[in-house]
Design an enzyme around this catalytic site. Structure first.
Site, PDB file in Angstrom:
ATOM      1  N   ILE A 129     -13.290   5.327  31.750  1.00  0.00           N
ATOM      2  CA  ILE A 129     -13.609   4.071  31.063  1.00  0.00           C
ATOM      3  C   ILE A 129     -14.086   3.014  32.064  1.00  0.00           C
ATOM      4  O   ILE A 129     -15.067   2.302  31.821  1.00  0.00           O
ATOM      5  CB  ILE A 129     -12.364   3.564  30.289  1.00  0.00           C
ATOM      6  N   SER A 162      -3.911  -0.218  25.116  1.00  0.00           N
ATOM      7  CA  SER A 162      -4.089   1.100  24.492  1.00  0.00           C
ATOM      8  C   SER A 162      -3.628   1.012  23.050  1.00  0.00           C
ATOM      9  O   SER A 162      -2.762   0.187  22.709  1.00  0.00           O
ATOM     10  CB  SER A 162      -3.248   2.137  25.226  1.00  0.00           C
ATOM     11  N   TYR A 176       4.902   4.353  28.626  1.00  0.00           N
ATOM     12  CA  TYR A 176       3.494   3.934  28.760  1.00  0.00           C
ATOM     13  C   TYR A 176       3.134   2.959  27.634  1.00  0.00           C
ATOM     14  O   TYR A 176       2.545   1.910  27.884  1.00  0.00           O
ATOM     15  CB  TYR A 176       2.619   5.190  28.704  1.00  0.00           C
ATOM     16  N   LYS A 189       1.855  -0.998  27.800  1.00  0.00           N
ATOM     17  CA  LYS A 189       0.587  -1.449  27.203  1.00  0.00           C
ATOM     18  C   LYS A 189       0.816  -2.564  26.178  1.00  0.00           C
ATOM     19  O   LYS A 189      -0.043  -3.421  25.987  1.00  0.00           O
ATOM     20  CB  LYS A 189      -0.149  -0.263  26.566  1.00  0.00           C
ATOM     21  N   THR A 209     -11.411  11.347  28.410  1.00  0.00           N
ATOM     22  CA  THR A 209     -11.422  11.284  29.880  1.00  0.00           C
ATOM     23  C   THR A 209     -10.353  12.253  30.391  1.00  0.00           C
ATOM     24  O   THR A 209      -9.543  12.760  29.607  1.00  0.00           O
ATOM     25  CB  THR A 209     -11.056   9.874  30.397  1.00  0.00           C
TER      26      THR A 209
END
Ligand SMILES: NC(=O)c1ccc[n+]([C@@H]2O[C@H](COP(=O)([O-])OP(=O)(O)OC[C@H]3O[C@@H](n4cnc5c(N)ncnc54)[C@H](OP(=O)(O)O)[C@@H]3O)[C@@H](O)[C@H]2O)c1
Length: 284
Positions: free
Chosen positions: A51, A176, A189, A193, A224
């Protein structure tokens, strides 16, 4: 007509010999659009792949000089060679955003040639570690919060004097979809975020008097290396399709145009905003 005599693709390189009607300006070619960020400088962290790389390329295509960076010199060199090969104005530096010495402007050596920084785009993130909250060790929490939440704030502190040399600026954080929808396998995670949504709001208020806008890009599942663990899960796709009609995995380029827009003067009255690029939306 005059328009035929002088194609728009050449017009912006020098003064226009005539006034173009506003509608023609808006629908002009990609090269003309390139002027939107001309003479401006962007620092994009985590920008040698995925990204961040797509964002760096797009900002440079739109006229900015872009400083690309990541942890590994080899990746930095590769990205710089590739983008310069496309005729874009980029320079590179090693910057592990979790390391204080790398965050210093000295670490962003390229900056001293730039005369200031207009845009700070914080893309670098921690590889998603699979697991729940209770299974996350103190080390995992520290790494997650250091790189995701603390590093952008500390890097901004370092670069602010460079940003204040310019008339205004734009900072963009990368959250995210997990911030809104805590996907079960990536819970720590997700929390890091979600914290970025709060950091966006808080920084936007703090930086408004300096005419620096702060917004947040909220990607969905983007194809990705980083996201393989997520988008190989068929149960996630069944859920996304049923609930939101999501039809495909996103590509890094899907995230690039919005960042360029948020940097541009067209977005000069947009700050403290979080914008999803996810083929769906999980918030009102
Ligand atoms: N892909 C998705 O589905 C998705 C969805 C939502 C949000 N995001 C967010 O988007 C961001 C980029 O993800 P991506 O999918 O583009 O990942 P990617 O393709 O794996 O690229 C990550 C890039 O960041 C660099 N990097 C990694 N750790 C770094 C660090 N500590 N400091 C500086 N650079 C670092 C890597 O280069 P080096 O190895 O050389 O450091 C690489 O250039 C992350 O913040 C991620 O949370 C991704």
């Amino acid at each position: 007509s005059m328009l035929k005599a002088k194609p728009l693709t050449q017009a912006w390189r020098g003064p226009l010999p005539f006034e173009l009607p506003p509608l023609v300006r808006r629908t002009s070619s990609a090269v003309t659009r390139g002027a939107t960020l001309a003479n401006q400088v962007a620092v994009v962290t985590g920008s040698t792949k995925g990204i961040g790389f797509a964002i760096a390329r797009r900002l440079a295509q739109d006229g900015a000089h872009v400083v690309v960076s990541s942890r590994k010199q080899q990746n930095v060199d590769q990205a710089v060679v590739e983008l310069q090969g496309e005729g874009l104005s980029v320079s590179g530096t090693v910057c592990h955003v979790g390391k204080a010495e790398d965050r210093e402007p000295g670490g962003h050596g390229a900056l001293k040639h730039c005369g200031g920084v207009d845009f700070l785009i914080c893309v670098a993130g921690v590889n998603p570690l699979v697991g729940g909250i209770l299974g996350s060790s103190e080390q995992v929490w520290d790494k997650m919060l250091n790189v995701t939440v603390k590093a952008p704030a500390l890097l901004l502190t370092q670069l602010l004097p460079h940003m204040e040399k310019r008339k205004g600026g734009s900072m963009i954080l990368i959250s995210s979809v997990g911030a809104y929808m805590p996907y079960s396998k990536l819970r720590a995670y997700n929390v890091s975020k979600t914290a970025l949504l709060g950091l966006t709001k808080a920084l936007a208020v703090e930086l408004a008097p300096k005419n620096i806008r702060v917004n947040c890009l909220v990607p969905g599942v983007i194809d990705t290396a980083f996201s393989q663990v997520v988008f190989e899960d068929p149960s996630l796709w069944t859920y996304m399709k049923a609930l939101c009609g999501t039809q495909r995995v996103g590509q890094p380029e899907d995230c690039a145009g919005i960042v360029s827009f948020l940097c541009s003067s067209d977005a000069s009255y947009i700050t403290a905003e979080s914008i999803m690029v996810a083929g769906c939306s999980f918030h009102l």
